[in-house]
Each structure stands twice: as structure tokens, then as C-alpha cells.
Enzyme design. Structure first.
Site, PDB file in Angstrom:
ATOM      1  CD1 TRP A  96       2.782 -37.823 107.682  1.00 15.02           C
ATOM      2  CD2 TRP A  96       1.774 -37.963 109.663  1.00 15.02           C
ATOM      3  NE1 TRP A  96       3.710 -38.267 108.594  1.00 15.02           N
ATOM      4  CE2 TRP A  96       3.125 -38.360 109.819  1.00 15.02           C
ATOM      5  CE3 TRP A  96       0.937 -37.967 110.793  1.00 15.02           C
ATOM      6  CZ2 TRP A  96       3.653 -38.754 111.042  1.00 15.02           C
ATOM      7  CZ3 TRP A  96       1.476 -38.361 112.009  1.00 15.02           C
ATOM      8  CH2 TRP A  96       2.812 -38.747 112.128  1.00 15.02           C
ATOM      9  CB  THR A 102       3.325 -21.105 126.296  1.00 17.16           C
ATOM     10  OG1 THR A 102       2.485 -21.794 125.383  1.00 17.16           O
ATOM     11  CG2 THR A 102       4.675 -21.802 126.338  1.00 17.16           C
ATOM     12  CE  LYS A 122       2.882 -42.312 110.142  1.00 20.98           C
ATOM     13  NZ  LYS A 122       4.274 -42.155 110.407  1.00 20.98           N
ATOM     14  CD  GLU A 161       6.865 -21.408 122.722  1.00 24.96           C
ATOM     15  OE1 GLU A 161       5.915 -20.731 122.256  1.00 24.96           O
ATOM     16  OE2 GLU A 161       6.716 -22.533 123.194  1.00 24.96           O
TER      17      GLU A 161
HETATM   18  P1  AMP Z   1       0.364 -19.748 121.898  1.00 21.75           P
HETATM   19  O1  AMP Z   1       1.766 -19.882 122.355  1.00 21.75           O
HETATM   20  O2  AMP Z   1      -0.640 -20.001 122.969  1.00 21.75           O
HETATM   21  O3  AMP Z   1       0.122 -18.453 121.222  1.00 21.75           O
HETATM   22  O4  AMP Z   1       0.102 -20.898 120.823  1.00 21.75           O
HETATM   23  C1  AMP Z   1       0.895 -20.999 119.683  1.00 21.75           C
HETATM   24  C2  AMP Z   1       0.369 -22.063 118.773  1.00 21.75           C
HETATM   25  O5  AMP Z   1      -0.895 -21.703 118.233  1.00 21.75           O
HETATM   26  C3  AMP Z   1       1.235 -22.287 117.559  1.00 21.75           C
HETATM   27  O6  AMP Z   1       2.326 -23.113 117.843  1.00 21.75           O
HETATM   28  C4  AMP Z   1       0.251 -22.910 116.588  1.00 21.75           C
HETATM   29  O7  AMP Z   1       0.083 -24.283 116.849  1.00 21.75           O
HETATM   30  C5  AMP Z   1      -1.032 -22.195 116.923  1.00 21.75           C
HETATM   31  N1  AMP Z   1      -1.280 -21.084 115.989  1.00 21.75           N
HETATM   32  C6  AMP Z   1      -1.013 -19.783 116.179  1.00 21.75           C
HETATM   33  N2  AMP Z   1      -1.415 -19.043 115.126  1.00 21.75           N
HETATM   34  C7  AMP Z   1      -1.935 -19.901 114.221  1.00 21.75           C
HETATM   35  C8  AMP Z   1      -2.501 -19.766 112.913  1.00 21.75           C
HETATM   36  N3  AMP Z   1      -2.653 -18.585 112.321  1.00 21.75           N
HETATM   37  N4  AMP Z   1      -2.909 -20.890 112.302  1.00 21.75           N
HETATM   38  C9  AMP Z   1      -2.773 -22.103 112.881  1.00 21.75           C
HETATM   39  N5  AMP Z   1      -2.261 -22.292 114.106  1.00 21.75           N
HETATM   40  C10 AMP Z   1      -1.840 -21.205 114.778  1.00 21.75           C
END
Ligand code: AMP
Length: 535
Positions: A439, A181, A434, A326
Site C-alpha cells: 500500500w 453525506t 496498491k 456519521e
Molecule cells: P464528511 O462526512 O464530508 O465530513 O467527510 C468525512 C471524511 O473526511 C472522513 O471519513 C475522512 O475521510 C475525511 N476527513 C475528515 N477529517 C479529516 C482529517 N483531519 N484528516 C484526514 N481526513 C479527514
């Protein structure tokens, strides 16, 4: 009770046994092919045999640089089938990161699509562990190359024995898959999935209150197989015996719409940018997408306006989910509870645009500045998770300590929780704005902006401010031919937000920079905004 091991190859064996006639519709460079699970099973066994003959041993890493198609699916099962680890590599990363992750994972073999092969050629002399490259081409002929030990996938597996058995004696907690990632700074971070975590995660995808993956589905993973294993969908779909529709290389919204219509796809999975592009396509060219029982969407927040358009204009139910590399990735799914069905349309939409509730099998806590946040829809904190398909470390990476302290995964996502336990991601920790010590959620503003009829995409970033520390600025892309100015955009926000939440400026862009998996790339956008102000 017996203590049976949960192993990935068992999922394919079930498909071979009970669903040999069910098909994978696979688009490759050469066109669309239909392959049954019986054929996939035999080909995967040939692959497993050849991997063993090539000297791949238990625990070895096998890298893939490939789109979504049946050969990639065979690798999903064939590699873990002999106890090795299938490492799916994001083909859209920079050459520098691709070199890093192949060397860091110590990939022994690479399986590469023919259109990605030039990239591998370009970096090959910097790869320290790769012994063979197998090109997944429809042609028997290989591309001309200076690299030695390059083989054609079809020729190579043809020499394997189709009656090869998968290993039965594997430890279910041994690694079976691997994804990296992107990190905000530094090299990508690797996550290893085990047989057990993958099987349990697949089961969670099949639960009725989650994605309900079933034999009766025809599932199209648009999310790439190198992005958290296409969210684990190929594993669950094979296990349940669902038909799969793999859209292959360089697909367009037009092609997706066409495949949904012709293959009567029931579930399609992808990030919001894909669905925004599909809606744009459907507006211009009518296609019958009524077979869809769910558009499964995650990876970024799904704007409420998009959910509404799918459901009201096209009659297609929308399913919003949340997770990360993760977390395998499925962590939460947004569905209405039985007693919420009578709420007003707007109230229901508000719930479903949130990320939902935790899927069974996981635990969560939300930790704010003063301890655990109350479930009152107001207090914010970092979402922390644990459970059998949540990673407990990054692969050989000192950043593990920070992210996995005290037995919980610290997601880096800030959320609130309502009285029903529904989480709402308000931002990444680093993207929260911020302002004057308070926030502001960029995600809330973005969702509201994207509900404006003239707005196609919107992203909100913080700009430094001498008085308030940071202030929000909206970056907006309008629909083709649509018109709106700064005041019109702000007027649209005014009824729903406190005055101090309103962006100080609205900038209009042709396009918003995106990450390799289609999410807004806020770092690059912040740089662009800064450049505009410093002009
Ligand atoms: P990845 O590891 O590339 O799949 O990215 C994961 C990240 O994507 C998460 O930690 C969130 O910040 C974001 N994310 C995944 N699904 C959502 C969702 N449904 N709404 C908002 N953010 C999301």
C-alpha cells in the site's frame, strides 16, 4: 441522581438566561447585522410558534438551503424546539441530488436563502412533500415566483408569539437534526442526529483538551451550516454563550480576513482549502489575525507546511481534528500531551499533523487484514468507532448494513496508530494505492508535496499499471508565479520516501477539482488524469 433529558432547546435557554447581551455577528445578503442572544431567543420562539401553526408536527422534517447566518441559527433551535427535525441541505449538490434528498427526507417546509431560491424554483415541481417555502431575505419583498405558498421569513415570524415555550416533554433520543453525506456511488446517505447526541457532542467541543469552546470566545464557523451542522459549533457556541461570527453568503478570503480582524475572532473553523486560501490572501494583503487562539481544521488532512506557516509566520495556533458526517463530527483532536512539549519542533509538528487522539466518550478500534492493528505506527487498518454521538444507521438506506455491522461504524478511513494512541489517517479505503501488493498512502505523498515552497495544492491518485497493478501520479498546482518541474518536485520527496513510493509522474494543473465541501474530488481528478494519458 435525577434523570434529566438532554434537549437542544435547553442550550438556547441557557444563552437567553445567562448571556442575553452576547451577540451573533451575522453577514447576510444585505450586510452585517449584530443580534443578541436575547433577540435570537425571542425570534426563535416566534419561529417555533409559526412552525406549529403551519402544522409542523413532532418528527416532521424541515429543510434548509442556506449559508451561515443568524436566521439559519434560529432554525437550528426553533425546529427541534417543537420536536421536529432540522434538515440542512448542501446547496452545492447537483439539482438531481437535492431533489432526491428533499423527497427522501420528506421535508414539509423549506427555508431558503434568497440567492438559492432560483434553484428551488427550478426543481420545485419535482418535490413531492414540500408544502411551503420561506425565503430568508432581508427585503420584505419576495422574489417574483410562480410557486404558491412562498413567504418572507421576517414577515412570517413577525406573526409568531415571542413568549412561546419550547417543548420540555421530548424524548432525548428522538431525531432533531439531519445531514446527508455524499457517497462515492449512488445517492447521498442521510444521518439523523438526536437531541441527546447533539448535546453530548456540544459538550465534547467545549472540553479543554478538545476545541475548548468557551464564553470568552468569538467563534467563526466558516465550515457551512449544511456540512455536519458546521461541525456542531453553532450549538456549542450558543450553549457556552460564546460570540459567533457568521460569514454569510459567497464570502471571499479577503472578507474572512477582514472579519477575523474587525471582530477579533478567537476560533475559526474550516477545511484546509479555506485556510490555504486565507494564507494566500494574508500574503498579499496584511490583516491582523493575532486574535485567533485556534484555527480549527478538519474535513481533510491538514498539511504540516500549512500548520507551520500559521504558527511561525502569523503566530496563530493550529488545531487539527478529524471526523465525519456519521460522527457528528468530532472524533479525534490532535494536541501534544504534557510530556511531549520538549520534543523538537519537527517532532511536534509531525504529531500535530496527525489526526490526534479520540475525544472522551468515544471508543475506537483499528481493524486490519489480520485482526486489530497493533499500536506501532506501522500496521494499517480501518478505523471503527462507537459512542453516543456516532450514528448507528443511515436514514432508510440499505447501505447501512455494510457501514454499521457488529455495533461499530466502519469509517472507510484507513489509519495507523502510534504508541501514544495518536491516529494517522493514511487514506480512504478506496484511495489507497496498491503497488505490487503493497500500500502507498496518497495522503502522505500529498502532505509532503504541499510542503514544497512552490506547491500550492497537490493531490495524488492511482493510475492502472500493467506491472504493478497501480502506481501513484502527483497532480500539482503551483503558487502564482512560482516555478518547479517534475524533477524538482520528485527531488523534494526523495529523502523521505522509499523509491517505490515516488510518483511515476508529476502533472501540473491550474486547479484541482473539489467536492461541494472543498475536498479534493479524486474521482474527477482520476478521470482528468486518465484523459491526459489517453490523449
Ligand atoms: P464528511 O462526512 O464530508 O465530513 O467527510 C468525512 C471524511 O473526511 C472522513 O471519513 C475522512 O475521510 C475525511 N476527513 C475528515 N477529517 C479529516 C482529517 N483531519 N484528516 C484526514 N481526513 C479527514
Amino acid at each position: 441522581m435525577m434523570k434529566g433529558s438532554l434537549l437542544i432547546p435547553q442550550m438556547l435557554e441557557r444563552a437567553e438566561q445567562f448571556f442575553p447581551k452576547k451577540e451573533v455577528v451575522s453577514r447576510t445578503g444585505g450586510g452585517v447585522q449584530r443580534i443578541t442572544y436575547k433577540e435570537i431567543g425571542a425570534r426563535t420562539r416566534q419561529l417555533a410558534d409559526m412552525l406549529t401553526k403551519a402544522g409542523v408536527q413532532e418528527g416532521d422534517k424541515v429543510g434548509t438551503l442556506a449559508w451561515n447566518h443568524h436566521r439559519h441559527l434560529e432554525l437550528y433551535f426553533g425546529v427541534p424546539g417543537i420536536g421536529a427535525v432540522v434538515h440542512t441541505i448542501n446547496i452545492r449538490l447537483s439539482a438531481e441530488h437535492i431533489i432526491f434528498i428533499i423527497n427522501h427526507a420528506e421535508d414539509k417546509l423549506l427555508f431558503v436563502d434568497d440567492d438559492v431560491f432560483p434553484l428551488v424554483e427550478q426543481v420545485f415541481d419535482q418535490l413531492t412533500t414540500v408544502e411551503k417555502v420561506i425565503v430568508m431575505t432581508d427585503e420584505q419583498a419576495l422574489p417574483e415566483t410562480k410557486i404558491e405558498n412562498v413567504f418572507s421569513y421576517e414577515d412570517w415570524i413577525a406573526e409568531g408569539d415571542a413568549s412561546t415555550s419550547f417543548r420540555k416533554d421530548l424524548d432525548e433520543t428522538a431525531p432533531a437534526g439531519m445531514c446527508f453525506t455524499s457517497a462515492t456511488t449512488g445517492n447521498p446517505k442521510g444521518v439523523e442526529y438526536t437531541h441527546r447526541s447533539t448535546v453530548l457532542h456540544s459538550m465534547s467541543l467545549a472540553l479543554a483538551d478538545s476545541a475548548a469552546v468557551s464564553e470568552s470566545d468569538s467563534i467563526m464557523p466558516v465550515v457551512p451550516m449544511f456540512h455536519v451542522n458546521a461541525w456542531g459549533i453553532p450549538y456549542a457556541a450558543v450553549w457556552m454563550g460564546a460570540e459567533q461570527v457568521m460569514p454569510g453568503p459567497r464570502f471571499t478570503p479577503e472578507l474572512l480576513a477582514g472579519m477575523i480582524a474587525s471582530e477579533k475572532v478567537t476560533v475559526a473553523a474550516g477545511v484546509p482549502t479555506i485556510w490555504l486560501a486565507l494564507l494566500k490572501e494574508l500574503e498579499q494583503n496584511k490583516q491582523d489575525v493575532s486574535s485567533l487562539r485556534a484555527v480549527l481544521c478538519g474535513g481533510s488532512a491538514a498539511p504540516a507546511g500549512m500548520i507551520r506557516t500559521f504558527e511561525e509566520t502569523y503566530g496563530v495556533p493550529f488545531l487539527h481534528a478529524y471526523g465525519m458526517t456519521e460522527t457528528s463530527p468530532l472524533a479525534t483532536v490532535s494536541r501534544l500531551k504534557s510530556y511531549q512539549q520538549d520534543l523538537s519542533t519537527e517532532e511536534k509538528l509531525d504529531i500535530r499533523a496527525r489526526q490526534g487522539i479520540l475525544v472522551p466518550g468515544l471508543e475506537m478500534r483499528v481493524v486490519g487484514e489480520h485482526g486489530e492493528a497493533a499500536w506501532n505506527d506501522e500496521e494499517m487498518g480501518e478505523l471503527q468507532l462507537r459512542g453516543p454521538w456516532i450514528a448507528d444507521q443511515y436514514y432508510k438506506d440499505e447501505r447501512s448494513e455494510e457501514a454499521f455491522s457488529d455495533g461499530w461504524l466502519h469509517t472507510g478511513d484507513v489509519c495507523t496508530v502510534d504508541e501514544e494512541g495518536v491516529i494517522k489517517i493514511v487514506d480512504r479505503t478506496k484511495d489507497l494505492i496498491k503497488s505490487g501488493g503493497e500500500w502507498i498512502s496518497s495522503v502522505d505523498l500529498e502532505n509532503a508535496l504541499m510542503a514544497h515552497p512552490a506547491v500550492f495544492e497537490a493531490s495524488v491518485v492511482a493510475v492502472p499499471d500493467p506491472e504493478w497493478q497501480e502506481r501513484p501520479v502527483a497532480c500539482v498546482v503551483l503558487h502564482d508565479g512560482a516555478e518547479a518541474d517534475k524533477e524538482a518536485v520528485l527531488d523534494h520527496l526523495r529523502p523521505d520516501f522509499a523509491k517505490w513510493w515516488l510518483p511515476d509522474d508529476v502533472l501540473f494543473f491550474e486547479e484541482i477539482p473539489k467536492t461541494s465541501v472543498g475536498k479534493f474530488l479524486k474521482r474527477a481528478l482520476r478521470d482528468q488524469v486518465e484523459a491526459i494519458y489517453n490523449r
